[in-house]
Enzyme design. Structure first.
Site, PDB file in Angstrom:
ATOM      1  N   SER A 122     -69.592  30.229 -31.274  1.00 57.24           N
ATOM      2  CA  SER A 122     -69.963  30.909 -30.031  1.00 57.24           C
ATOM      3  C   SER A 122     -70.823  32.127 -30.352  1.00 57.24           C
ATOM      4  CB  SER A 122     -68.681  31.283 -29.268  1.00 57.24           C
ATOM      5  OG  SER A 122     -68.975  31.787 -27.993  1.00 57.24           O
ATOM      6  N   LYS A 126     -72.022  30.289 -23.587  1.00 54.64           N
ATOM      7  CA  LYS A 126     -71.005  30.569 -24.610  1.00 54.64           C
ATOM      8  C   LYS A 126     -69.664  30.970 -23.977  1.00 54.64           C
ATOM      9  CE  LYS A 126     -73.445  29.810 -28.390  1.00 54.64           C
ATOM     10  NZ  LYS A 126     -73.266  28.558 -29.145  1.00 54.64           N
TER      11      LYS A 126
END
Ligand code: COA
Length: 290
Positions: free
Chosen positions: A159, A177
């Protein structure tokens, strides 16, 4: 004389983890052909795993797989697929099973990024990054889950820290994300009873990566680093080894920022508010420096 700041050493995984802790294990890594995900793959392979790396560009994947195999003494195969296409991903999984017979670890890492303010971002551009990052992660989970359940394996989602604050020029990536983080949390809770773990690694500023180059090109100044330096891809590799290892067998549903503490000091790296008042001037600087 001003005191000089401590600079954290990069941990050498060969001295920290046994070299065969992943012997017999198989990693499936999207985005593994380059950058941070390639380094995560190398780290896991250095400790005994074989791997399949997934990406869109077959030439780059094939070369990366060859180099990873040579560097680690393990076997890495290239499996071409666009994570936006479930069928292509299922075929990549089949190829991996045909070759290795199992999947223990999955890194959902394929991502897309560019710098653009909302006012300059088309609907298609926003959707494209959502599709690669968030839906691509979902597709990867769907394509691999039965195998990961069978091996009582583990996921790591790659992420970012961008969405912890409102980061200009990153609406698409921030939304995508945040979705990736949420997916991992639910996966951890739903699949824990099946013996599957899921965690997120959120790299901060990592030197010599495409993302760092993109931001550095407009940042115009060094960011402050609490541990004296930006990250190294091997820092992310070490976190990957830990999270896949039995040392993390009670760690799931977590989000681990590998950023040397930088997030606590981060302000926008773009000139502000100039970058949002006059995006064309900022993008011109960006283009000239890339
Ligand atoms: N600024 C604004 N919009 C952009 C852009 C930029 N720098 N780059 C791409 N887009 C837009 C395109 O214009 C297009 O929208 P449109 O149809 O309205 O014009 C949309 O995003 C899709 O782009 P396209 O390149 O056609 O899609 P793709 O599926 O081939 O590739 C990316 C998507 C994100 C992978 C590609 O843009 C890219 O290569 N980005 C840089 C490299 C990268 O992301 N690497 C990942 C490591 S973080």
């Amino acid at each position: 004389m001003a005191p000089s700041a401590y600079i954290a050493p990069v941990g050498d995984s060969a001295l920290i983890f046994r070299d065969d802790i992943f012997k017999g294990k198989v990693l499936f890594c999207t985005g593994g052909g380059s950058g941070i995900c390639r380094a995560m793959t190398e780290a896991v392979m250095r400790h005994g795993a074989n791997a399949a790396i997934v990406g869109r560009k077959l030439d780059r994947l094939t070369q990366a797989a060859k180099e990873l195999s040579e560097a680690t003494g393990q076997v890495c195969i290239p499996t071409q697929a666009d994570v936006r296409q479930p069928k292509a991903l299922q075929e990549a999984v089949s190829k991996t099973i045909e070759k290795f017979g199992r999947i223990d670890f999955v890194i959902c890492g394929a991502a897309g990024n560019f710098l653009a303010p909302i006012s300059g971002l088309s609907e298609n551009a926003f959707r494209t990054v959502m599709e690669i990052d968030t839906i691509g992660t979902y597709n990867t989970i769907k394509a691999t889950l039965a195998h990961v359940r069978a091996s009582k394996g583990s996921y790591i989602m790659t992420s970012a820290t961008l969405h912890y604050n409102g980061t200009p020029y990153q609406a698409h990536v921030s939304a995508a994300k945040a979705g990736v983080d949420a997916l991992s949390n639910v996966l951890a809770v739903e699949e824990g009873p099946h013996g599957v773990r899921s965690n997120v690694i959120s790299p901060g500023p990592i030197a010599n990566t495409e993302g760092a180059a993109r931001l550095a090109s407009v940042a115009g100044k060094d960011s402050p680093y609490p541990l004296g330096r930006p990250g190294d891809v091997r820092d992310v590799g070490n976190a990957t080894i830990f999270l896949f290892s039995d040392a993390a067998s009670f760690v799931t549903g977590q989000i681990l920022a590998v950023d040397g503490g930088s997030e606590h000091l981060r302000t926008t790296q773009l000139p502000y508010p100039a970058s949002v008042l006059d995006p064309s001037a900022t993008l011109k600087v960006l283009k000239a420096r890339m």
